[in-house]
Motif scaffolding. Structure first.
Motif, PDB file in Angstrom:
ATOM      1  N   HIS A 140      -5.728  -2.276  -0.263  1.00  0.00           N
ATOM      2  CA  HIS A 140      -5.450  -0.859  -0.438  1.00  0.00           C
ATOM      3  C   HIS A 140      -4.016  -0.639  -0.912  1.00  0.00           C
ATOM      4  O   HIS A 140      -3.104  -1.381  -0.559  1.00  0.00           O
ATOM      5  CB  HIS A 140      -5.657  -0.161   0.924  1.00  0.00           C
ATOM      6  CG  HIS A 140      -5.161   1.249   0.964  1.00  0.00           C
ATOM      7  ND1 HIS A 140      -3.880   1.579   1.368  1.00  0.00           N
ATOM      8  CD2 HIS A 140      -5.775   2.402   0.644  1.00  0.00           C
ATOM      9  CE1 HIS A 140      -3.731   2.893   1.291  1.00  0.00           C
ATOM     10  NE2 HIS A 140      -4.862   3.407   0.864  1.00  0.00           N
ATOM     11  N   THR A 141      -3.842   0.369  -1.748  1.00  0.00           N
ATOM     12  CA  THR A 141      -2.513   0.846  -2.110  1.00  0.00           C
ATOM     13  C   THR A 141      -2.542   2.371  -2.103  1.00  0.00           C
ATOM     14  O   THR A 141      -3.572   2.979  -1.816  1.00  0.00           O
ATOM     15  CB  THR A 141      -2.068   0.313  -3.477  1.00  0.00           C
ATOM     16  OG1 THR A 141      -0.684   0.601  -3.672  1.00  0.00           O
ATOM     17  CG2 THR A 141      -2.856   0.937  -4.624  1.00  0.00           C
ATOM     18  N   ASP A 142      -1.407   2.982  -2.424  1.00  0.00           N
ATOM     19  CA  ASP A 142      -1.392   4.440  -2.523  1.00  0.00           C
ATOM     20  C   ASP A 142      -0.417   4.878  -3.610  1.00  0.00           C
ATOM     21  O   ASP A 142       0.281   4.056  -4.218  1.00  0.00           O
ATOM     22  CB  ASP A 142      -1.046   5.097  -1.180  1.00  0.00           C
ATOM     23  CG  ASP A 142       0.333   4.728  -0.650  1.00  0.00           C
ATOM     24  OD1 ASP A 142       1.237   4.443  -1.467  1.00  0.00           O
ATOM     25  OD2 ASP A 142       0.514   4.729   0.569  1.00  0.00           O
ATOM     26  N   GLY A 143      -0.399   6.169  -3.864  1.00  0.00           N
ATOM     27  CA  GLY A 143       0.439   6.708  -4.924  1.00  0.00           C
ATOM     28  C   GLY A 143       1.910   6.445  -4.730  1.00  0.00           C
ATOM     29  O   GLY A 143       2.660   6.285  -5.703  1.00  0.00           O
ATOM     30  N   HIS A 144       2.358   6.380  -3.482  1.00  0.00           N
ATOM     31  CA  HIS A 144       3.773   6.113  -3.220  1.00  0.00           C
ATOM     32  C   HIS A 144       4.152   4.695  -3.658  1.00  0.00           C
ATOM     33  O   HIS A 144       5.200   4.479  -4.285  1.00  0.00           O
ATOM     34  CB  HIS A 144       4.074   6.304  -1.737  1.00  0.00           C
ATOM     35  CG  HIS A 144       3.883   7.698  -1.248  1.00  0.00           C
ATOM     36  ND1 HIS A 144       4.687   8.745  -1.635  1.00  0.00           N
ATOM     37  CD2 HIS A 144       2.943   8.229  -0.409  1.00  0.00           C
ATOM     38  CE1 HIS A 144       4.278   9.860  -1.054  1.00  0.00           C
ATOM     39  NE2 HIS A 144       3.224   9.576  -0.311  1.00  0.00           N
ATOM     40  N   GLU A 145       3.307   3.715  -3.321  1.00  0.00           N
ATOM     41  CA  GLU A 145       3.607   2.325  -3.683  1.00  0.00           C
ATOM     42  C   GLU A 145       3.550   2.132  -5.192  1.00  0.00           C
ATOM     43  O   GLU A 145       4.400   1.442  -5.777  1.00  0.00           O
ATOM     44  CB  GLU A 145       2.610   1.377  -3.002  1.00  0.00           C
ATOM     45  CG  GLU A 145       2.934  -0.099  -3.226  1.00  0.00           C
ATOM     46  CD  GLU A 145       2.053  -1.017  -2.394  1.00  0.00           C
ATOM     47  OE1 GLU A 145       2.619  -1.870  -1.686  1.00  0.00           O
ATOM     48  OE2 GLU A 145       0.808  -0.884  -2.445  1.00  0.00           O
ATOM     49  N   LEU A 146       2.585   2.745  -5.848  1.00  0.00           N
ATOM     50  CA  LEU A 146       2.485   2.643  -7.302  1.00  0.00           C
ATOM     51  C   LEU A 146       3.687   3.284  -7.978  1.00  0.00           C
ATOM     52  O   LEU A 146       4.221   2.754  -8.963  1.00  0.00           O
ATOM     53  CB  LEU A 146       1.188   3.300  -7.786  1.00  0.00           C
ATOM     54  CG  LEU A 146      -0.107   2.606  -7.360  1.00  0.00           C
ATOM     55  CD1 LEU A 146      -1.316   3.460  -7.728  1.00  0.00           C
ATOM     56  CD2 LEU A 146      -0.224   1.219  -7.992  1.00  0.00           C
ATOM     57  N   THR A 147       4.143   4.410  -7.447  1.00  0.00           N
ATOM     58  CA  THR A 147       5.331   5.057  -7.996  1.00  0.00           C
ATOM     59  C   THR A 147       6.559   4.178  -7.817  1.00  0.00           C
ATOM     60  O   THR A 147       7.434   4.115  -8.703  1.00  0.00           O
ATOM     61  CB  THR A 147       5.552   6.428  -7.314  1.00  0.00           C
ATOM     62  OG1 THR A 147       4.428   7.267  -7.579  1.00  0.00           O
ATOM     63  CG2 THR A 147       6.817   7.098  -7.826  1.00  0.00           C
ATOM     64  N   GLU A 148       6.642   3.482  -6.700  1.00  0.00           N
ATOM     65  CA  GLU A 148       7.760   2.575  -6.440  1.00  0.00           C
ATOM     66  C   GLU A 148       7.826   1.481  -7.502  1.00  0.00           C
ATOM     67  O   GLU A 148       8.902   1.157  -8.024  1.00  0.00           O
ATOM     68  CB  GLU A 148       7.587   1.963  -5.048  1.00  0.00           C
ATOM     69  CG  GLU A 148       8.779   1.170  -4.548  1.00  0.00           C
ATOM     70  CD  GLU A 148       8.561   0.636  -3.136  1.00  0.00           C
ATOM     71  OE1 GLU A 148       9.554   0.583  -2.381  1.00  0.00           O
ATOM     72  OE2 GLU A 148       7.422   0.269  -2.793  1.00  0.00           O
ATOM     73  N   VAL A 149       6.668   0.913  -7.849  1.00  0.00           N
ATOM     74  CA  VAL A 149       6.624  -0.118  -8.889  1.00  0.00           C
ATOM     75  C   VAL A 149       6.987   0.485 -10.243  1.00  0.00           C
ATOM     76  O   VAL A 149       7.764  -0.096 -11.014  1.00  0.00           O
ATOM     77  CB  VAL A 149       5.234  -0.768  -8.947  1.00  0.00           C
ATOM     78  CG1 VAL A 149       5.137  -1.733 -10.130  1.00  0.00           C
ATOM     79  CG2 VAL A 149       4.928  -1.508  -7.649  1.00  0.00           C
ATOM     80  N   ALA A 150       6.438   1.658 -10.540  1.00  0.00           N
ATOM     81  CA  ALA A 150       6.734   2.316 -11.823  1.00  0.00           C
ATOM     82  C   ALA A 150       8.222   2.615 -11.946  1.00  0.00           C
ATOM     83  O   ALA A 150       8.819   2.462 -13.029  1.00  0.00           O
ATOM     84  CB  ALA A 150       5.916   3.597 -11.955  1.00  0.00           C
ATOM     85  N   ARG A 151       8.843   3.019 -10.853  1.00  0.00           N
ATOM     86  CA  ARG A 151      10.273   3.332 -10.873  1.00  0.00           C
ATOM     87  C   ARG A 151      11.104   2.074 -11.157  1.00  0.00           C
ATOM     88  O   ARG A 151      12.090   2.117 -11.905  1.00  0.00           O
ATOM     89  CB  ARG A 151      10.677   3.964  -9.544  1.00  0.00           C
ATOM     90  CG  ARG A 151      12.085   4.548  -9.535  1.00  0.00           C
ATOM     91  CD  ARG A 151      12.357   5.306  -8.251  1.00  0.00           C
ATOM     92  NE  ARG A 151      11.566   6.523  -8.159  1.00  0.00           N
ATOM     93  CZ  ARG A 151      10.694   6.789  -7.203  1.00  0.00           C
ATOM     94  NH1 ARG A 151      10.481   5.926  -6.236  1.00  0.00           N
ATOM     95  NH2 ARG A 151      10.014   7.927  -7.195  1.00  0.00           N
ATOM     96  N   TYR A 152      10.689   0.948 -10.580  1.00  0.00           N
ATOM     97  CA  TYR A 152      11.395  -0.307 -10.835  1.00  0.00           C
ATOM     98  C   TYR A 152      11.276  -0.705 -12.313  1.00  0.00           C
ATOM     99  O   TYR A 152      12.273  -1.086 -12.951  1.00  0.00           O
ATOM    100  CB  TYR A 152      10.835  -1.417  -9.948  1.00  0.00           C
ATOM    101  CG  TYR A 152      11.439  -2.771 -10.222  1.00  0.00           C
ATOM    102  CD1 TYR A 152      12.718  -3.085  -9.784  1.00  0.00           C
ATOM    103  CD2 TYR A 152      10.731  -3.732 -10.938  1.00  0.00           C
ATOM    104  CE1 TYR A 152      13.286  -4.325 -10.051  1.00  0.00           C
ATOM    105  CE2 TYR A 152      11.287  -4.981 -11.204  1.00  0.00           C
ATOM    106  CZ  TYR A 152      12.554  -5.267 -10.759  1.00  0.00           C
ATOM    107  OH  TYR A 152      13.107  -6.503 -11.030  1.00  0.00           O
ATOM    108  N   LEU A 153      10.071  -0.605 -12.856  1.00  0.00           N
ATOM    109  CA  LEU A 153       9.876  -0.940 -14.274  1.00  0.00           C
ATOM    110  C   LEU A 153      10.669   0.004 -15.167  1.00  0.00           C
ATOM    111  O   LEU A 153      11.247  -0.417 -16.180  1.00  0.00           O
ATOM    112  CB  LEU A 153       8.393  -0.880 -14.628  1.00  0.00           C
ATOM    113  CG  LEU A 153       7.481  -1.919 -13.983  1.00  0.00           C
ATOM    114  CD1 LEU A 153       6.038  -1.702 -14.425  1.00  0.00           C
ATOM    115  CD2 LEU A 153       7.923  -3.334 -14.332  1.00  0.00           C
ATOM    116  N   SER A 154      10.699   1.274 -14.801  1.00  0.00           N
ATOM    117  CA  SER A 154      11.462   2.250 -15.576  1.00  0.00           C
ATOM    118  C   SER A 154      12.935   1.872 -15.624  1.00  0.00           C
ATOM    119  O   SER A 154      13.595   2.007 -16.670  1.00  0.00           O
ATOM    120  CB  SER A 154      11.286   3.645 -14.968  1.00  0.00           C
ATOM    121  OG  SER A 154      12.021   4.611 -15.676  1.00  0.00           O
ATOM    122  N   GLY A 155      13.450   1.374 -14.506  1.00  0.00           N
ATOM    123  CA  GLY A 155      14.843   0.933 -14.477  1.00  0.00           C
ATOM    124  C   GLY A 155      15.108  -0.228 -15.414  1.00  0.00           C
ATOM    125  O   GLY A 155      16.154  -0.280 -16.079  1.00  0.00           O
TER     126      GLY A 155
END
Length: 255
Positions: A140-155
């Motif tokens: 299981h995952t959730d929107g918060h964890e996916l956003t965390e990964v997206a934020r890292y990639l964005s950086g």
């Protein structure tokens, strides 16, 4: 990335035929085959072949660190990166985290992610909680964890002046991704929700409708097909049938 391209490709890991077509035979031949399949999905877009290599693989045993996962050697990633680059395609590094933190596994791949043609694919059905073992239950995952990964990639995109990076998350059931409304698109990252699931064309359309209902803004769609499992007792969907789905998938992956 979108709407200019449509991503189409194979997933897998060398030496593990059960994990997908990419892991069978010569990688260069598989990449050439993926490129050919990609052209059958163009439909007014530029076809972009994608090789989705399993970079973190969930295991049924704990391993020395108790994380229930193993990491693919750099030499293997390097070989498939060269193959993808030769085809002017993308390498997507797939993560089945076991009990490891997803973001830790993404950060472990940083040296690859600073390349302009490398992205991430997550398999949250293998994202295990405390006391859970891969294969015994869905992760299981959730929107918060996916956003965390997206934020890292964005950086990384901003720091290294990179083109937009794909971040795929495969979803086999509604329970696998919760709090989807908490998912926040990030600059320089193309978020792609890929509908997983094995079955006949009718069953797969039903899964698709469930998973794409009420999509958050800024989320693109993908669709996964299984050469062998989908055809057992039924048949594989054709590119025409896949492209008839609404919204039209922007990433199509074959296992």
């Amino acid at each position: 990335m979108f709407p200019r391209y449509r991503l189409v490709g194979f997933c897998g890991l060398p030496g593990a035929a059960a994990l997908g077509r990419l892991g069978t035979g010569d990688p260069k031949r598989r990449a050439a085959e993926a490129e050919k399949v990609a052209h059958s999905y163009a439909a007014g877009r530029e076809p972009l072949p994608a090789l989705e290599l399993l970079a973190t693989v969930a295991n049924s045993s704990a391993g020395p660190d108790g994380m229930y996962r193993s990491r693919t050697p750099d030499a293997t990633i390097r070989r498939f990166h060269r193959v993808a680059r030769d085809r002017r395609g993308l390498l997507l590094l797939n993560i089945q985290p076991g009990r490891a933190r997803v973001l830790d596994e993404v950060k472990a791949l940083r040296d690859w992610l600073v390349h302009p043609d490398v992205g991430i694919a997550l398999d949250p059905e293998w994202d295990m909680g405390r006391g859970e073992v891969p294969g015994d239950t869905y992760g299981h995952t959730d929107g918060h964890e996916l956003t965390e990964v997206a934020r890292y990639l964005s950086g990384l995109v901003e720091a290294h002046d990179l083109p937009q990076k794909p971040l795929v998350f495969h979803q086999v059931a509604t329970s696998v991704v919760s709090k989807q409304s908490a998912l926040r698109p990030q600059p320089g990252v193309a978020l792609i929700k890929s509908a997983d699931g094995i079955g006949s064309p009718g069953l797969k359309r039903g899964t698709w409708r469930k998973l794409v209902d009420d999509l958050p803004d800024g989320l693109h769609t993908g669709f996964k097909l299984f050469y062998e499992e989908d055809a057992e007792g039924s048949r594989l969907m054709t590119p025409k049938e896949v492209l008839a789905l609404r919204p039209q998938p922007e990433y199509v992956m074959y296992e």
